[in-house]
Design a protein around this motif. Structure first.
Motif, PDB file in Angstrom:
ATOM      1  N   ALA A   1       8.966  -2.821  -1.192  1.00 48.33           N
ATOM      2  CA  ALA A   1       7.960  -1.769  -1.350  1.00 48.33           C
ATOM      3  C   ALA A   1       8.607  -0.399  -1.462  1.00 48.33           C
ATOM      4  CB  ALA A   1       6.987  -1.802  -0.169  1.00 48.33           C
ATOM      5  N   PHE A   2       9.684  -0.164  -0.704  1.00 45.71           N
ATOM      6  CA  PHE A   2      10.377   1.124  -0.803  1.00 45.71           C
ATOM      7  C   PHE A   2      10.924   1.337  -2.210  1.00 45.71           C
ATOM      8  CE2 PHE A   2      14.720   2.946  -0.831  1.00 45.71           C
ATOM      9  CZ  PHE A   2      14.364   4.280  -0.711  1.00 45.71           C
ATOM     10  N   HIS A   3      11.601   0.333  -2.752  1.00 44.40           N
ATOM     11  CA  HIS A   3      12.147   0.471  -4.104  1.00 44.40           C
ATOM     12  C   HIS A   3      11.038   0.781  -5.107  1.00 44.40           C
ATOM     13  CE1 HIS A   3      15.736  -1.543  -2.420  1.00 44.40           C
ATOM     14  NE2 HIS A   3      16.378  -1.146  -3.500  1.00 44.40           N
ATOM     15  N   ASP A   4       9.945   0.043  -5.010  1.00 43.36           N
ATOM     16  CA  ASP A   4       8.856   0.211  -5.965  1.00 43.36           C
ATOM     17  C   ASP A   4       8.173   1.569  -5.811  1.00 43.36           C
ATOM     18  OD1 ASP A   4       7.097  -0.872  -8.031  1.00 43.36           O
ATOM     19  OD2 ASP A   4       5.563  -0.860  -6.465  1.00 43.36           O
ATOM     20  N   ALA A   5       7.923   1.975  -4.562  1.00 41.51           N
ATOM     21  CA  ALA A   5       7.251   3.261  -4.323  1.00 41.51           C
ATOM     22  C   ALA A   5       8.131   4.424  -4.769  1.00 41.51           C
ATOM     23  CB  ALA A   5       6.901   3.398  -2.843  1.00 41.51           C
TER      24      ALA A   5
ATOM     25  N   GLY B   1       3.214   2.086   8.877  1.00 39.40           N
ATOM     26  CA  GLY B   1       1.941   1.528   9.302  1.00 39.40           C
ATOM     27  C   GLY B   1       1.598   0.199   8.668  1.00 39.40           C
ATOM     28  N   TRP B   2       2.423  -0.246   7.719  1.00 39.42           N
ATOM     29  CA  TRP B   2       2.155  -1.490   7.006  1.00 39.42           C
ATOM     30  C   TRP B   2       2.805  -2.650   7.749  1.00 39.42           C
ATOM     31  CZ3 TRP B   2       5.345  -3.605   2.451  1.00 39.42           C
ATOM     32  CH2 TRP B   2       4.695  -4.711   1.881  1.00 39.42           C
ATOM     33  N   GLN B   3       2.009  -3.621   8.153  1.00 38.32           N
ATOM     34  CA  GLN B   3       2.520  -4.779   8.875  1.00 38.32           C
ATOM     35  C   GLN B   3       3.088  -5.785   7.866  1.00 38.32           C
ATOM     36  OE1 GLN B   3       2.644  -4.834  12.297  1.00 38.32           O
ATOM     37  NE2 GLN B   3       1.949  -2.722  11.959  1.00 38.32           N
ATOM     38  N   ALA B   4       4.385  -5.775   7.731  1.00 34.87           N
ATOM     39  CA  ALA B   4       5.048  -6.643   6.757  1.00 34.87           C
ATOM     40  C   ALA B   4       6.457  -6.940   7.242  1.00 34.87           C
ATOM     41  CB  ALA B   4       5.088  -5.974   5.382  1.00 34.87           C
TER      42      ALA B   4
ATOM     43  N   PRO C   1       0.808  -1.223   0.000  1.00 34.70           N
ATOM     44  CA  PRO C   1       0.000   0.000   0.000  1.00 34.70           C
ATOM     45  C   PRO C   1       0.844   1.279   0.000  1.00 34.70           C
ATOM     46  CG  PRO C   1       0.223  -0.793   2.237  1.00 34.70           C
ATOM     47  CD  PRO C   1       1.022  -1.741   1.374  1.00 34.70           C
ATOM     48  N   VAL C   2       2.153   1.163  -0.172  1.00 37.49           N
ATOM     49  CA  VAL C   2       3.052   2.300   0.034  1.00 37.49           C
ATOM     50  C   VAL C   2       3.133   3.145  -1.235  1.00 37.49           C
ATOM     51  CG1 VAL C   2       5.369   2.998   0.733  1.00 37.49           C
ATOM     52  CG2 VAL C   2       4.364   0.896   1.655  1.00 37.49           C
TER      53      VAL C   2
END
Length: 741
Positions: A665-669, A654-657, A633-634
């Motif tokens: 997710a950081f790379h993609d966002a 806030g994302w439980q992962a 969801p990031v």
């Protein structure tokens, strides 16, 4: 009596590659008379009679290491008529031909070295016109033996006969030698001294016992040990004070045969570079590349390395022979001094190293990470429209330094010379600069530097007696990528995403995550990452937790109550937070590199103190690659031209992962946010080309996600040149040339 004929001038990589004997053989096959010689501009061929068939065959072929860039033809009048086709002595002239890079041992020499019937059996300096040292032994041009480090080795009668015979593959092979007249190995270990084959066997014995050996190569020293032996590797790390930086590994051919085809092709090329491959494909211990998914491997590139591989048949660490933070040693005495306490013995030889030449490093995809041995000093053509460019000396940046000589329509980019942070490194830099200027007979009409006033390279340029031009760091990154892809001088604007650690921007700002409008003459910032404090200044580049604190202070109110705050629990962050608030030793920078450090610290994969540049980001990428791809969801929205880090941190925290899922997710966002920003500005200006460059683009996952999110555009990324500072000098060259030519 005058006879009509033809004079051909051939330009390109045509000296030191067996080109003249190849021409000699072709002319004799066709029954032509005339001559051939080298000069400063290339090769000159003079022929009698009809020459069209000769020219056709000349353009279609050549010896393995040759490359013809241009053949010009003009009438020639003979007086008197030649009676044969001959090879003339080299003629001196203005140097415009290309010096050939060192080349890996050819199959013919390798077979000869392993044949007990041959007089060069197991001779570790075997070579011919198709392989061996070139640039690393040249002192001057034209490339003839008296102008190389082989001048002190007088040819024996048998080698001299080979050298003079145009039908022999060693005709005018300047490093030609044999056990009777050429360089020799020696072994030093305490009071123990051995020579020739005994020296080699002493080194093999130490390596088999888990020891560390300093091995003298063509362009420097390597430190070698058994890559399967964790104790030996850790001992090397401890002695060299290199706790985590990945180590290159030389592998036997049998292991290379199991690698993907694209990696095999690069490993087996004449450049014989280090190639990054999946660590699981190589039988090495974990200590080779801790925390990473890839390891850099290479095949033997010279006869001595082949002999070591044949006698050991196991992966060997082959890392640079230097003290931590110092440039590699080049002389026997300096190697024994610098590596005392690291190496258990020294495998030396008595041929001088003229030019430092580190191993080149590529990904299996062919993307260049470090351009050096095997590629330098190949000329780089300038894009269309760059004609009659004045002679410019471009000094690059201070980290991963290369310099560039540009003249006419081409540029010579130097080998990787590393960081200009001590006098020894500067001495090697000056030696390399002097050598290339002498070889190319190059006198600058101007000098070009980075705009950063604190760079050592900038100060060096200011001290030179030439007109001085400055170029913004990130403009140079983008321009180097444009030029690599042949973007014309007057090709117009593109949008550029330039991501790195830090560089001087407009009005003294510190940039590192920028969306720019770029052409060769101008560069305007359109947006990018917001500027965030660098707590402690330069310390922020070595301690990732400082960047995490700065990010959270700026964008995460009440971060102290988060579970992730445990990553800062043992750090003395309160006084640093006060310094950030007051702006004390906390300059603002829009640095993508420091953002990667912060996220790596937040996932727990970054050490408190980095042991090499980019360590936190490399570990973060490796963690992400092991866990992704994942749905998440990031996001990183664009607000008023800048990426919204507050929203990112709120969603990410806030994302439980798992840590790995968060890393992906950081790379993609980040890629999605940057792509959104670049696409917005491209569409506003009706542009369809987006350039992505800067050292952060060595991150394979980020590059892939950027290309995915920008798939509706033409995306240019570095390939033949490094994305990082190793190409800055080339970018400076085309920017200055566009303004001055």
């Amino acid at each position: 009596m005058c006879t009509n004929g033809t004079l051909l001038r051939i330009r390109g990589k045509v000296q030191g590659v067996g080109f003249r004997p190849w021409v000699w053989q072709l002319a004799r096959q066709l029954g032509l008379k005339g001559d051939v010689c080298n000069d400063g501009a290339g090769v000159v061929v003079r022929l009698t009679g009809e020459s069209q068939d000769f020219i056709t065959r000349l353009a279609a072929g050549g010896p393995p290491l040759a490359r013809i860039d241009d053949i010009s033809e003009q009438p020639w009048h003979w007086a008197p008529l030649p009676v044969d086709f001959t090879i003339l002595p080299s003629q001196q002239g203005q140097m415009t031909t290309q010096v050939v890079p060192d080349a890996a041992t050819c199959p013919a020499c390798l077979a000869e070295m392993n044949d007990p019937r041959e007089r060069r059996y197991r001779y570790p300096f075997i070579n011919c016109t198709h392989c061996g040292p070139r640039f690393t032994i040249i002192r001057a041009m034209p490339y003839d033996r008296p102008a190389t480090t082989m001048a002190e080795f007088a040819l024996c009668p048998v080698c001299a006969a080979e050298y003079r015979n145009p039908a022999d593959r060693r005709f005018h092979a300047q490093p030609v030698a044999c056990p009777d007249c050429g360089p020799q190995l020696s072994w030093v270990c305490g009071e123990e001294h051995k020579e020739k084959e005994s020296a080699l066997q002493a080194a093999v014995a130490v390596l088999k016992q888990g020891g560390i050996v300093a091995v003298k190569g063509l362009g420097g020293f390597h430190l070698a040990c058994d890559a399967r032996n964790e104790q030996a590797v850790n001992r090397l790390r401890e002695r060299k004070r290199r706790p985590a930086k990945p180590l290159a590994v030389m592998i036997p051919q049998r292991l290379a045969d199991a690698l993907p085809a694209e990696a095999q092709a690069l490993l087996g090329s004449t450049a014989a570079p280090i190639v990054l491959v999946d660590k699981r494909d190589i039988a090495c211990c974990e200590a080779i590349a801790p925390g990473l998914n890839e390891v850099g491997v290479m095949l033997a590139a010279n006869p001595l390395q082949h002999l070591l591989m044949q006698d050991l048949d196991c992966p060997l660490v082959m890392t640079s022979g230097n003290l931590n933070g110092c440039p590699p040693a080049l002389t026997n005495d300096r190697a024994r001094q610098d590596l005392d306490g690291i190496a258990d013995g020294w495998l030396l030889h008595n041929r001088e190293i003229v030019q430092r030449m580190d191993d080149s490093v590529l990904r299996a995809s062919g993307d260049m990470l470090r351009r050096s041995r095997g590629f330098v000093p190949d000329a780089l053509p300038l894009p269309p429209g760059f004609n009659n460019v004045p002679s410019l000396l471009c000094l690059g940046a201070d980290l991963k330094n290369t310099f560039c000589l540009v003249r006419g329509g081409e540029a010579i980019l130097s080998q990787h010379l590393g960081d200009l942070d001590d006098d020894d490194a500067l001495g090697q830099w000056q030696q390399a600069l002097t050598a290339l200027q002498d070889l190319w007979q190059f006198t600058p009409e101007g000098v070009v530097t980075d705009a950063h006033p604190g760079y050592r390279s900038t100060r060096l340029g200011e001290q030179m007696p030439y007109p001085h031009h400055q170029v913004l760091h990130h403009h140079a990154h983008a321009a180097a990528c444009l030029a690599e892809h042949g973007w014309p001088r007057d090709g117009g604007d593109v949008i550029a995403l330039v991501l790195d650690g830090l560089g001087q921007g407009e009005n003294g700002a510190l940039w590192g995550g920028e969306c720019l409008r770029v052409n060769y003459r101008s560069c305007d910032r359109l947006g990018g990452l917001p500027a965030v404090a660098l707590p402690g200044g330069d310390l922020a580049a070595r301690q990732p937790w400082r960047n995490l604190l700065a990010q959270w202070q700026a964008f995460v109110p009440g971060w102290q109550t988060l579970p992730e705050a445990s990553h800062l629990a043992d750090k003395t962050w309160p006084p640093l937070a006060q310094a950030i608030a007051r702006g004390i030793n906390s300059p603002l920078a829009s640095s993508a590199g420091r953002l990667f450090d912060a996220v790596a610290a937040a996932t727990g994969c970054a050490p408190s103190q980095l042991s090499y540049e980019g360590e936190a980001a490399c570990r973060l990428e490796a963690l992400a690659q092991r866990s992704g791809p994942v749905s998440h969801p990031v996001t990183l929205p664009v607000i008023d031209g800048e990426l919204d880090m507050a929203t990112f941190w709120q969603q990410w925290l806030g994302w439980q992962a798992s840590a790995g899922e968060r890393a992906w997710a950081f790379h993609d966002a980040l890629a999605h946010g940057l792509a959104t920003l670049a696409a917005l500005h491209a569409r506003m200006r009706n542009l369809d080309t987006i350039v992505c460059s800067g050292g952060v683009l060595h991150n394979r996952l980020l590059r892939e996600r950027l290309q995915f999110w920008l798939r509706d555009f033409t995306v240019l990324v570095p390939g033949r040149l490094p994305a990082g500072d190793g190409a800055i000098a080339f970018g400076q060259a085309v920017i200055a040339a566009a303004s001055l030519s």
